[in-house]
Each structure stands twice: as C-alpha cells, then as structure tokens.
Design a protein around this motif. Structure first.
Motif, PDB file in Angstrom:
ATOM      1  N   GLU A 205       7.560  -2.440   7.148  1.00  0.00           N
ATOM      2  CA  GLU A 205       8.220  -1.310   7.805  1.00  0.00           C
ATOM      3  C   GLU A 205       7.280  -0.106   7.898  1.00  0.00           C
ATOM      4  N   ARG A 206       6.432   0.062   6.892  1.00  0.00           N
ATOM      5  CA  ARG A 206       5.540   1.228   6.866  1.00  0.00           C
ATOM      6  C   ARG A 206       4.292   1.022   7.713  1.00  0.00           C
TER       7      ARG A 206
ATOM      8  N   ASN B  47       5.185   4.339  -4.632  1.00  0.00           N
ATOM      9  CA  ASN B  47       4.684   4.664  -3.299  1.00  0.00           C
ATOM     10  C   ASN B  47       3.982   3.432  -2.732  1.00  0.00           C
ATOM     11  N   ILE B  48       4.465   2.934  -1.581  1.00  0.00           N
ATOM     12  CA  ILE B  48       3.926   1.712  -0.986  1.00  0.00           C
ATOM     13  C   ILE B  48       2.462   1.872  -0.584  1.00  0.00           C
ATOM     14  N   ILE B  49       2.020   3.126  -0.418  1.00  0.00           N
ATOM     15  CA  ILE B  49       0.620   3.374  -0.042  1.00  0.00           C
ATOM     16  C   ILE B  49      -0.333   2.878  -1.125  1.00  0.00           C
TER      17      ILE B  49
ATOM     18  N   GLU C 155      10.216 -10.027  -1.936  1.00  0.00           N
ATOM     19  CA  GLU C 155      10.839  -9.848  -0.624  1.00  0.00           C
ATOM     20  C   GLU C 155      10.945  -8.369  -0.262  1.00  0.00           C
ATOM     21  N   TYR C 156      11.357  -7.556  -1.254  1.00  0.00           N
ATOM     22  CA  TYR C 156      11.517  -6.123  -1.001  1.00  0.00           C
ATOM     23  C   TYR C 156      10.162  -5.466  -0.711  1.00  0.00           C
ATOM     24  N   LEU C 157       9.151  -5.821  -1.514  1.00  0.00           N
ATOM     25  CA  LEU C 157       7.814  -5.269  -1.298  1.00  0.00           C
ATOM     26  C   LEU C 157       7.302  -5.616   0.100  1.00  0.00           C
ATOM     27  N   SER C 158       7.487  -6.880   0.493  1.00  0.00           N
ATOM     28  CA  SER C 158       7.015  -7.323   1.812  1.00  0.00           C
ATOM     29  C   SER C 158       7.690  -6.536   2.921  1.00  0.00           C
ATOM     30  N   ARG C 159       9.011  -6.382   2.814  1.00  0.00           N
ATOM     31  CA  ARG C 159       9.738  -5.665   3.863  1.00  0.00           C
ATOM     32  C   ARG C 159       9.311  -4.202   3.921  1.00  0.00           C
TER      33      ARG C 159
END
Length: 542
Positions: free
Chosen positions: A472-473, A434-436, A464-468
């Motif tokens: 986005e969120r 969960n990016i939160i 790169e994926y984490l940053s995107r």
C-alpha cells in the motif's frame, strides 16, 4: 519464417533462382546453396531447410538419388525438382518421392514463385495442424487428470455421481479389467511447509505436482493408481489404488506404500505417514475405503515411533486425559511472574500426564493444539499482548499434524516462549512501527538473504499484514521490491564493462550466476550480456 536450399551444380542457375524468387513476400528469411548432392544432404541434416530445390542432373550423385535419401530422412521438407529434361520417367519417380513440383530449365519466374507459394501454403497448413494437435494433446493431458481428480473427490466424499459419468471415466482410464480391487490410501506429508520452502521455493503447486507424480510413478509397477491433493485437509495426498486380485490386499498395498514413503524421504526429504483402507471389487465403494483410511491415519499413536504405514485403527486409554484449558489461571500467574521456567514447568506437567496415558493420537494432538491456541490467545488478550500496534489481532498459528509427540510439545513451547518474550519486551504501545524501516533495510542490505519472516518476527506483526502495508505504501510486495532493488543495482554495474557479470551476480545477492542471468532476463527482457551490449552501443551512438 522459412528457409530454402538450392541444390544445383550450375552457379548461374542458382543465381537466377535467387534473383527470381519473391522471398520477402513468401516469408523466406534464409537461402543456402549447394553445388552438388552430397553437400545438399549434409546441409539438409544440419541446417534443416523447409523447401529444397533439386537439380536432376548432377555429377557424382544425381538429383533422384538425393531425393531418395532426403525424402526418407527428412520427409517434413518440401521438394521441387529443377531439370533441363522434360521426361516422363523423371516425373514418375518424382511422384514416388512426393515431390511437390517439376520445373523445367530455364526456370520461369512466375512458375517458380507459384511452386514456392504452394510449398509455403502446405507448410503453413501442416504447422497449424501440428500446433492444433499439440494444443489438443496438452488439453487432454491437463483435462483428464482434473476430471479424474474431481470425480474421485466426489466419490470418496460420498457425493452422488451419475452412473454414465462413472462409465465414461472407466473407459477413459481403461478401467475395464475383471478381478480388480479398488481401495484408498492417505499419505500425510508431516513437514510439507519446510520442504516446500527449501526444495520448491515456497511454490506449493509445484510441490504437490512433484509429489503426486512421484507417487504415481512408484505405484505404477503394482497399481493403476492415481494420486491427488486433498482439498479437505492440508498436507494430505489421496491415493486411489487399483490392484489385481490378492488374498491380503491391505497388507500387500501397505508394504508397497512403505516403499513410496521411503522414496519421498530419500528424494525430497518428506517425513510421511499413511493409512490404508479396505479394498473392494466395486469402484463405487471408494468412499468407505477413504473414510477407513482417514480414521486409521487419525488414530496413529504419536507417543510411539515405529511403523509409518498403518492398516488398522489404533486404540488406547483416553479416560482421564487432561485438558490444557484447566491450566489457564495458573499460566496467567506464571506469565505475570516473569519466570519462564515456571511457565514451562506447568506445560511440562500437562505433557507428563499425556505420556502416562500411553496413547495420544494425531487427532488428539490436532485438537489439543487448537485448544491450546484458543487458550493462549485468550491469555494474550488479558495480558495486553494480543494485538499489534495497528490493532490487528495476532494469530499464534497452529500446525495441522505432528509426526511425534516431540513435534507437538515443541509447537506448544514455541508459542509459550513467543508470548513470554512479548510480555517481557513490553511491546504494546512502547514503540511506533514505521514501514519505511523495512524499505531502508532492504535498500542497505539487498545483497543479503532477505526473508519476510525476519521482519514479522522482529516487529511481531503477521507476514500478511506486513506485505499489505508495504504494498500500500510503495506499490510493491516486499519480495518484488527486493528483486527490483537487486536488478536496478545490477543494471548500474552492467554499465561498467570492467565489472564481470559473475561479480555482479554475487554483489546483488545471487550465489548462482545462471540463476541470476535467468532472473535478470525475466525482469528486463534481456540477458545481462545483451543488456550490457545494448548500453555500450547506445553510448557509442551518442
């Protein structure tokens, strides 16, 4: 906006000029007065006015003497004489000192403003001309290196270049001397990424700019060289050398490049190697010299640590060189066994075969690293650890060059450990990401040293994926969000005058108070003290 200085020993005259001038329409923001010439000269030096009105008849030092000194020391200012005497000799001397106008007392309002407008017009024109010249100079300073870099890249890559363009280049760079030899050297920065992160905060442009400038400065005493980043191969600096006639140009240049490499180490901490190609009196033969330098650099035997600059291609026994691809099935069984020492032992045996051969070039290491990466990614697919929770293929990465066999083996062992840990952790499908979590961590720990790598390693996701995903969120990059939280917290604390700015700097994660102030001003448009003052004034007015 402009500044005006009035030099006259009669206060009523100074007052009359102040009242008569249309200062606002003339964009004059400041007016100063001097009751005699010496004070006027001091103000000229310290205050630097744009327009000076000078009385001719003054005690101690008259206006002409002041003009003589002022026009010599401050020729950029515009001078207007004020005199009660309509005499030709004064007017003649005034022309000698490039005085703009000669006004008679009592000063007529219309004449005064006409003279001031003329002065302002000239100042505007001169300011515009200086700005144009500065812009042109800046463009020249920027365009010539770019032109040189583009042309030299085309030449060393063997592209066809129209002869008149080469002739223009030679004229621009004063490359017209006789008895000159041209050649190429390639400097490889082996630890570029770590130095760039530590010394340049990850700004690769600034890093390359600093390196090429330093190389050019080091080469300047013995070569009219020009260095630039290679866009064909990472971490490479191409150095085009132009030296006088020499019996052994390669050996001579190699000795000089050795000193350059030592300077890169001492100043920035770079570990570097270099290959030097042959020299030719023909500028157009740089392509051959570059190819030779590249082949020399690629052939360097990383099993032997010694010289850092090479002039000849190294050779060694390649027959029977083992391939890591042959170890695939054995490595799969080792990973599945859960025994890391068994896994490392298989790779150690592969390394031992390489060492026994006595020769392993930088090019061999690069190719072996690529092979190993493909192999380990294939194994990861078979073992079910090749994708993150969102289905994105995980890249294990590969370094481009290695200064020693130890660096190459360290890379291989790091990847082995990474895959082994992932298997043992059973990350695939075992935990929902969960990016939160990252946002919450930043909110709670904004004052600590936060790096994207710590999250990518924790969740086994690419940076790169984490940053995107984060942007986005939440609409911010991770580093942008860290800065936002820090600055918002700083603003809250600045509302409390009892907390010193230096304390606030530390509390929001800045070790350097000056760097905090600079970052805060860039973020908010105001320095911390200016922001605090504005908040306090706002509260008082409520």
């Amino acid at each position: 906006m402009y500044k005006v200085l009035i030099v006259d020993d009669e206060r009523p005259v100074r007052t009359a000029i102040r009242l008569a001038g249309e200062w606002e329409q003339l964009a004059v923001s400041e007016i100063a007065e001097a009751p005699e010439a010496r004070t006027g000269l001091e103000l000229l030096k310290e205050w630097k006015p744009d327009i000076v009105l000078v009385d001719i008849k003054m005690p101690v030092m008259d206006g002409m003497e002041m003009l003589r000194r002022a026009s010599a020391e401050h020729p950029e200012a515009k001078y207007i004489i004020i005199s009660g005497f309509d005499e030709f000799e004064y007017a003649r001397q005034a022309l000698h000192y490039k005085v703009l106008d000669y006004l008679l007392k009592p000063v007529d309002r219309a004449e005064l403003n006409r003279s001031l407008r003329q002065a302002i017009r000239q100042l505007d024109e001169e300011r515009q001309q200086r700005e144009t010249e500065q812009r042109q100079c800046m463009m020249n300073n920027l365009s010539l290196p770019l032109f040189k870099e583009k042309l030299l890249t085309m030449i060393i890559e063997g592209d066809s270049v129209h002869p008149p363009i080469i002739e223009d280049y030679k004229r621009l760079t004063s490359m017209t001397k006789q008895g000159v030899l041209y050649g190429c050297a390639i400097v490889q920065l082996l630890n570029l990424n770590s130095v760039c992160a530590a010394k340049f905060k990850g700004d690769s442009f600034s890093c390359y700019f600093a390196v090429t400038n330093m190389i050019d400065e080091c080469c300047a005493p013995w070569s009219q060289g020009f260095s630039f980043r290679s866009y064909k191969s990472d971490h490479e600096i191409i150095v085009v050398l132009e030296i006088g006639a020499h019996s052994e140009p390669k050996a001579f240049s190699a000795a000089q490049i050795t000193e350059v490499i030592a300077s890169l180490q001492n100043l920035f901490g770079f570990t570097s190697i270099a290959g030097v190609g042959s020299f030719s009196p023909s500028f157009e033969q740089l392509s051959s010299s570059y190819s030779e330098a590249h082949a020399i650099k690629s052939s360097i035997n990383i099993l032997k640590n010694g010289n850092r600059v090479f002039t000849e291609i190294q050779t060694g026994r390649r027959a029977g060189m083992p391939s890591i691809l042959n170890k695939k099935e054995l490595l799969i069984r080792a990973f599945e066994s859960g025994n890391i020492e068994f896994t490392r032992g298989i790779v150690a045996g592969y390394f031992e075969h390489i060492k026994q051969s006595g020769y392993f070039s930088m090019d061999d290491a690069r190719k072996a690293a690529v092979e190993f990466t493909f192999l380990i990614e294939d194994i990861a697919i078979q073992l079910g650890v090749a994708e993150d929770l969102q289905g994105k293929q995980i890249s294990f990465g590969t370094a481009q060059s290695y200064s020693s066999f130890e660096e190459f083996s360290d890379f291989v062992f790091r990847v082995i450990s990474h895959v082994f840990d992932r298997i043992q952790a059973g990350l695939k499908g075992s935990e929902t990401f969960n990016i939160i979590r990252i946002k919450n961590y930043i909110d709670d720990n904004f004052f600590t040293d936060i790096h994207l790598t710590m999250f990518s390693e924790q969740y086994f996701l690419s940076k790169e994926y984490l940053s995107r995903l984060f942007k986005e969120r939440f609409g911010f990059g991770i580093y942008e969000y860290v800065l936002k939280v820090r600055m918002d917290k700083a603003k809250e604390m600045l509302d409390d005058p009892a907390i010193q700015i230096q304390q606030i700097s530390s509390k929001v994660g800045f070790n350097d108070n000056a760097y905090f102030s600079k970052a805060f001003k860039k973020y908010s448009g105001l320095s911390p003290s200016e922001y605090r003052n504005r908040m306090m004034q706002s509260k008082k007015s409520m």
